[in-house]
Design a protein around this motif. Structure first.
Motif, PDB file in Angstrom:
ATOM      1  N   ALA A   1      -2.419  -5.666  18.923  1.00 43.38           N
ATOM      2  CA  ALA A   1      -1.044  -4.864  19.237  1.00 43.38           C
ATOM      3  C   ALA A   1      -0.363  -4.884  17.971  1.00 43.38           C
ATOM      4  CB  ALA A   1      -0.374  -5.266  20.291  1.00 43.38           C
ATOM      5  N   ARG A   2      -0.267  -5.949  17.309  1.00 45.11           N
ATOM      6  CA  ARG A   2       0.677  -6.353  16.214  1.00 45.11           C
ATOM      7  C   ARG A   2       0.117  -5.495  14.927  1.00 45.11           C
ATOM      8  NH1 ARG A   2      -0.044 -11.605  14.082  1.00 45.11           N
ATOM      9  NH2 ARG A   2      -1.692 -10.887  12.869  1.00 45.11           N
ATOM     10  N   GLU A   3      -1.395  -5.609  14.859  1.00 48.59           N
ATOM     11  CA  GLU A   3      -1.756  -4.584  13.759  1.00 48.59           C
ATOM     12  C   GLU A   3      -1.680  -3.138  13.796  1.00 48.59           C
ATOM     13  OE1 GLU A   3      -5.995  -5.881  13.648  1.00 48.59           O
ATOM     14  OE2 GLU A   3      -5.568  -7.603  12.396  1.00 48.59           O
ATOM     15  N   GLN A   4      -1.872  -2.740  15.385  1.00 52.31           N
ATOM     16  CA  GLN A   4      -1.641  -1.284  15.570  1.00 52.31           C
ATOM     17  C   GLN A   4      -0.150  -0.910  15.223  1.00 52.31           C
ATOM     18  OE1 GLN A   4      -4.255   0.738  16.696  1.00 52.31           O
ATOM     19  NE2 GLN A   4      -2.821   2.368  16.111  1.00 52.31           N
ATOM     20  N   ARG A   5       0.731  -1.629  15.694  1.00 54.36           N
ATOM     21  CA  ARG A   5       2.201  -1.332  15.312  1.00 54.36           C
ATOM     22  C   ARG A   5       2.306  -1.240  14.045  1.00 54.36           C
ATOM     23  NH1 ARG A   5       3.053  -5.204  19.175  1.00 54.36           N
ATOM     24  NH2 ARG A   5       3.763  -6.900  17.646  1.00 54.36           N
ATOM     25  N   THR A   6       1.660  -1.927  12.982  1.00 54.73           N
ATOM     26  CA  THR A   6       1.831  -1.905  11.619  1.00 54.73           C
ATOM     27  C   THR A   6       1.346  -0.751  11.069  1.00 54.73           C
ATOM     28  OG1 THR A   6       1.727  -4.475  11.329  1.00 54.73           O
ATOM     29  CG2 THR A   6       1.449  -3.308   9.499  1.00 54.73           C
ATOM     30  N   ARG A   7       0.056  -0.580  11.580  1.00 58.30           N
ATOM     31  CA  ARG A   7      -0.684   0.696  11.152  1.00 58.30           C
ATOM     32  C   ARG A   7       0.037   1.950  11.428  1.00 58.30           C
ATOM     33  NH1 ARG A   7      -6.479   3.549  12.034  1.00 58.30           N
ATOM     34  NH2 ARG A   7      -5.795   5.550  11.488  1.00 58.30           N
TER      35      ARG A   7
ATOM     36  N   ALA B   1       0.916  -1.073   0.100  1.00 58.39           N
ATOM     37  CA  ALA B   1      -0.098   0.048  -0.059  1.00 58.39           C
ATOM     38  C   ALA B   1       0.730   1.352   0.095  1.00 58.39           C
ATOM     39  CB  ALA B   1      -1.066  -0.111   1.156  1.00 58.39           C
ATOM     40  N   ALA B   2       1.872   1.226   0.843  1.00 56.64           N
ATOM     41  CA  ALA B   2       2.825   2.503   0.645  1.00 56.64           C
ATOM     42  C   ALA B   2       3.609   2.522  -0.596  1.00 56.64           C
ATOM     43  CB  ALA B   2       3.784   2.087   1.944  1.00 56.64           C
ATOM     44  N   TYR B   3       3.826   1.707  -1.251  1.00 51.24           N
ATOM     45  CA  TYR B   3       4.209   1.775  -2.614  1.00 51.24           C
ATOM     46  C   TYR B   3       3.248   2.287  -3.705  1.00 51.24           C
ATOM     47  CZ  TYR B   3       6.145   0.603  -7.251  1.00 51.24           C
ATOM     48  OH  TYR B   3       6.691   0.747  -8.646  1.00 51.24           O
ATOM     49  N   PHE B   4       1.966   1.741  -3.379  1.00 53.78           N
ATOM     50  CA  PHE B   4       0.976   2.443  -4.235  1.00 53.78           C
ATOM     51  C   PHE B   4       0.716   3.803  -3.969  1.00 53.78           C
ATOM     52  CE2 PHE B   4      -0.350  -1.922  -5.248  1.00 53.78           C
ATOM     53  CZ  PHE B   4      -1.351  -1.515  -6.078  1.00 53.78           C
ATOM     54  N   VAL B   5       0.767   4.222  -2.770  1.00 46.35           N
ATOM     55  CA  VAL B   5       0.731   5.730  -2.538  1.00 46.35           C
ATOM     56  C   VAL B   5       1.927   6.371  -3.018  1.00 46.35           C
ATOM     57  CG1 VAL B   5       0.849   7.370  -0.461  1.00 46.35           C
ATOM     58  CG2 VAL B   5      -0.663   4.944  -0.229  1.00 46.35           C
ATOM     59  N   GLU B   6       3.106   6.094  -2.845  1.00 47.17           N
ATOM     60  CA  GLU B   6       3.982   6.816  -3.552  1.00 47.17           C
ATOM     61  C   GLU B   6       4.165   6.774  -4.909  1.00 47.17           C
ATOM     62  OE1 GLU B   6       7.456   4.644  -1.871  1.00 47.17           O
ATOM     63  OE2 GLU B   6       7.135   5.295   0.055  1.00 47.17           O
ATOM     64  N   ARG B   7       3.711   5.782  -5.426  1.00 45.56           N
ATOM     65  CA  ARG B   7       3.379   5.623  -7.201  1.00 45.56           C
ATOM     66  C   ARG B   7       2.489   6.637  -7.734  1.00 45.56           C
ATOM     67  NH1 ARG B   7       4.219   2.840 -11.881  1.00 45.56           N
ATOM     68  NH2 ARG B   7       4.147   4.357 -13.403  1.00 45.56           N
ATOM     69  N   LEU B   8       1.143   6.704  -6.916  1.00 47.89           N
ATOM     70  CA  LEU B   8       0.277   7.631  -7.289  1.00 47.89           C
ATOM     71  C   LEU B   8       0.626   8.930  -7.127  1.00 47.89           C
ATOM     72  CD1 LEU B   8      -2.870   5.799  -5.540  1.00 47.89           C
ATOM     73  CD2 LEU B   8      -2.456   5.859  -7.852  1.00 47.89           C
ATOM     74  N   ALA B   9       1.253   9.294  -6.173  1.00 46.93           N
ATOM     75  CA  ALA B   9       1.947  10.695  -5.931  1.00 46.93           C
ATOM     76  C   ALA B   9       2.843  11.056  -7.059  1.00 46.93           C
ATOM     77  CB  ALA B   9       2.358  10.924  -4.560  1.00 46.93           C
TER      78      ALA B   9
ATOM     79  N   ARG C   1       3.273   2.273  11.721  1.00 48.24           N
ATOM     80  CA  ARG C   1       4.247   2.256  10.959  1.00 48.24           C
ATOM     81  C   ARG C   1       4.111   3.060   9.680  1.00 48.24           C
ATOM     82  NH1 ARG C   1       6.450  -2.527  13.262  1.00 48.24           N
ATOM     83  NH2 ARG C   1       5.342  -3.783  11.355  1.00 48.24           N
ATOM     84  N   PHE C   2       2.985   2.771   9.129  1.00 47.20           N
ATOM     85  CA  PHE C   2       2.582   3.252   7.789  1.00 47.20           C
ATOM     86  C   PHE C   2       1.985   4.837   8.052  1.00 47.20           C
ATOM     87  CE2 PHE C   2      -0.980   4.427   4.888  1.00 47.20           C
ATOM     88  CZ  PHE C   2      -0.534   4.233   3.814  1.00 47.20           C
ATOM     89  N   THR C   3       1.456   5.086   8.939  1.00 49.33           N
ATOM     90  CA  THR C   3       0.996   6.391   9.261  1.00 49.33           C
ATOM     91  C   THR C   3       2.201   7.446   9.483  1.00 49.33           C
ATOM     92  OG1 THR C   3       0.514   5.902  11.533  1.00 49.33           O
ATOM     93  CG2 THR C   3      -1.411   5.814   9.976  1.00 49.33           C
ATOM     94  N   ALA C   4       3.202   6.736  10.122  1.00 48.13           N
ATOM     95  CA  ALA C   4       4.517   7.661  10.551  1.00 48.13           C
ATOM     96  C   ALA C   4       5.184   7.907   9.126  1.00 48.13           C
ATOM     97  CB  ALA C   4       5.252   6.949  11.319  1.00 48.13           C
ATOM     98  N   LEU C   5       4.921   6.978   8.183  1.00 41.75           N
ATOM     99  CA  LEU C   5       5.678   7.303   6.932  1.00 41.75           C
ATOM    100  C   LEU C   5       4.892   8.111   5.920  1.00 41.75           C
ATOM    101  CD1 LEU C   5       6.918   3.691   5.949  1.00 41.75           C
ATOM    102  CD2 LEU C   5       8.385   5.732   6.460  1.00 41.75           C
ATOM    103  N   HIS C   6       3.677   8.204   6.071  1.00 43.70           N
ATOM    104  CA  HIS C   6       2.665   8.865   5.178  1.00 43.70           C
ATOM    105  C   HIS C   6       1.624   9.479   6.035  1.00 43.70           C
ATOM    106  CE1 HIS C   6       4.456   7.105   1.448  1.00 43.70           C
ATOM    107  NE2 HIS C   6       4.271   5.825   2.329  1.00 43.70           N
TER     108      HIS C   6
END
Length: 436
Positions: free
Chosen positions: A391-397, A261-269, A399-404
């Protein structure tokens, strides 16, 4: 992210759901289509999912290359929903039939190389999805088109398909094969035999003489259409960049899906595509979130330890010797394990059956209590595992929101089962717009 204002806005004409395979793009697209139609929009959902789940969810026996109206939509103000599934080869055939004279079109459709190209050439499915989107938009029959993109591993597959096919058609290999046709007739064959005999001989060995001949025939027949492919691809690409288009990136709260998803976001931008936000699908929750995983595991262990001590005491008492208190045992468990003081012996009962019934009732009572403790311990362990997943799902999310941090997010709570009807799609639509 608020999705109701997006689908209510008449300026929104195209919604593209993209993401990695298996994250729920098809269900998301169908749920948005149902919700938009029931809020008054005239919607068509275009899916490229080969599993045909969309047809089953919407109560349609089968989907094909023609939009079909979905019954059971509780629309207002003329809202309707149509659905279709991309038929890659049929779409390619329609392009040939629409842009070539009948004789030339027949020659192309019957050409073996064309049949292989239209059925499985790399990138053809994604290109035809773009072609069909352009066709639907040009008809102006629907005021909202929801696109479920192909189940690809990368955003490159969908966004780059027109460029890749255009590069193939403009490439040196195709131009080489077109050269004899452009010269024409016997002169062309003479040119081919004299000027490129060595090269065609090599190609014939690699590809096979008949295959090379089929490719040359195909290229000669398609020569006048190549420019149209590139023109339509460019027009559709610009349509995806237009303000009336909104991209939704769909992912699950797993590391690999959010990395994609992060790659999609960067590519769309990078391609200046309008991103509406991220749909985080199948997010788990708990109604007892205040009970931590650590406390749940500790409680389960305490229950198991008490069950073991009780069983040990019972066996010891039946053997006729007093139960001993284990070292370092918690006080409340030790109390439960201490033998009761001797009770004066009662007179024998007159009815032996009554005595047996009393013993059975006492055994059943102790057995039920042990079963309840065992079941409770199991449920506590399940809760501890669920809290670990949360807890694992929250950590993963995080990390994504910190990058985007600029990407709006809506979460869709996981359902206990699969979606297989309109009611299930409405539930998903409610959760999409409620944010959990």
């Amino acid at each position: 992210m608020e999705l109701d204002p997006l689908i209510d806005d008449l300026g929104t004409r195209i919604i593209v759901c993209c993401g990695a395979g298996g994250v729920g793009k098809t269900t998301t697209a169908a749920a948005l289509g149902v919700r938009a139609a029931e809020r008054g929009r005239r919607v068509v959902v275009l899916t490229i999912d080969p599993a045909r789940r969309l047809a089953q969810s919407m109560g349609i026996d089968s989907l094909d290359n023609t939009p079909r109206k979905v019954d059971g939509i509780k629309g207002s103000d003329g809202g309707e929903l149509h659905a279709m599934m991309l038929d890659m080869k049929r779409t390619f055939d329609e392009i040939v039939e629409a842009h070539a004279e009948p004789d030339r079109a027949r020659a192309i459709l019957e050409n073996p190389f064309y049949q292989s190209l239209s059925a499985g050439f790399a990138g053809t499915q994604e290109y035809m999805a773009m072609e069909k989107l352009g066709q639907l938009r040009a008809r102006d029959e629907w005021d909202l088109i929801v696109v479920d993109t192909p189940p690809s591993r990368s955003a490159l597959d969908f966004l780059d398909a027109p460029k890749r096919l255009g590069s193939f058609l403009d490439g040196k290999f195709i131009k080489l094969l077109m050269a004899p046709a452009k010269v024409g007739g016997r002169a062309g064959m003479k040119f081919l035999n004299v000027g490129m005999s060595m090269m065609t001989g090599t190609l014939g060995k690699l590809l096979g003489g008949q295959f090379l001949k089929d490719v040359q025939t195909f290229v000669a027949a398609m020569d006048t259409m190549f420019g149209g492919f590139r023109t339509r691809a460019d027009a559709t690409y610009k349509l995806l960049q237009a303000p009336g288009t909104a991209f939704l990136v769909v992912a699950t709260p797993e590391r690999d899906a959010l990395r994609e998803a992060a790659y999609f976001v960067e590519r769309l931008a990078a391609e200046e595509m309008p991103l509406a936000g991220l749909v985080l699908n199948r997010v788990h929750g708990s109604a007892a979130a205040r009970l931590s995983a650590e406390r749940a595991r500790a409680a389960a262990e305490n229950l198991d330890e008490r069950r073991i001590v009780d069983q040990g005491a019972g066996k010891t008492e039946r053997g006729g010797s007093p139960a001993t208190e284990p070292e370092h045992e918690p006080s409340h468990l030790a109390t439960a394990a201490t033998p009761a003081p001797p009770v004066p012996q009662a007179a024998p009962t007159a009815d032996p059956a009554q005595e047996s019934a009393g013993d059975a009732a006492e055994h059943t009572e102790h057995g039920d209590d042990s079963d309840v403790r065992h079941l409770t311990a199991g449920l506590l362990r399940l809760h501890a595992e669920r809290m670990r997943v949360l807890a694992r799902e929250q950590r993963t999310r995080d990390r994504f929101t910190a990058l985007h941090p600029e990407v709006a997010v809506t979460e869709v709570a996981a359902l206990p089962g699969d979606v297989h009807d309109l009611a299930g799609l409405r539930t998903i639509g409610d959760r999409l717009t409620a944010g959990r």
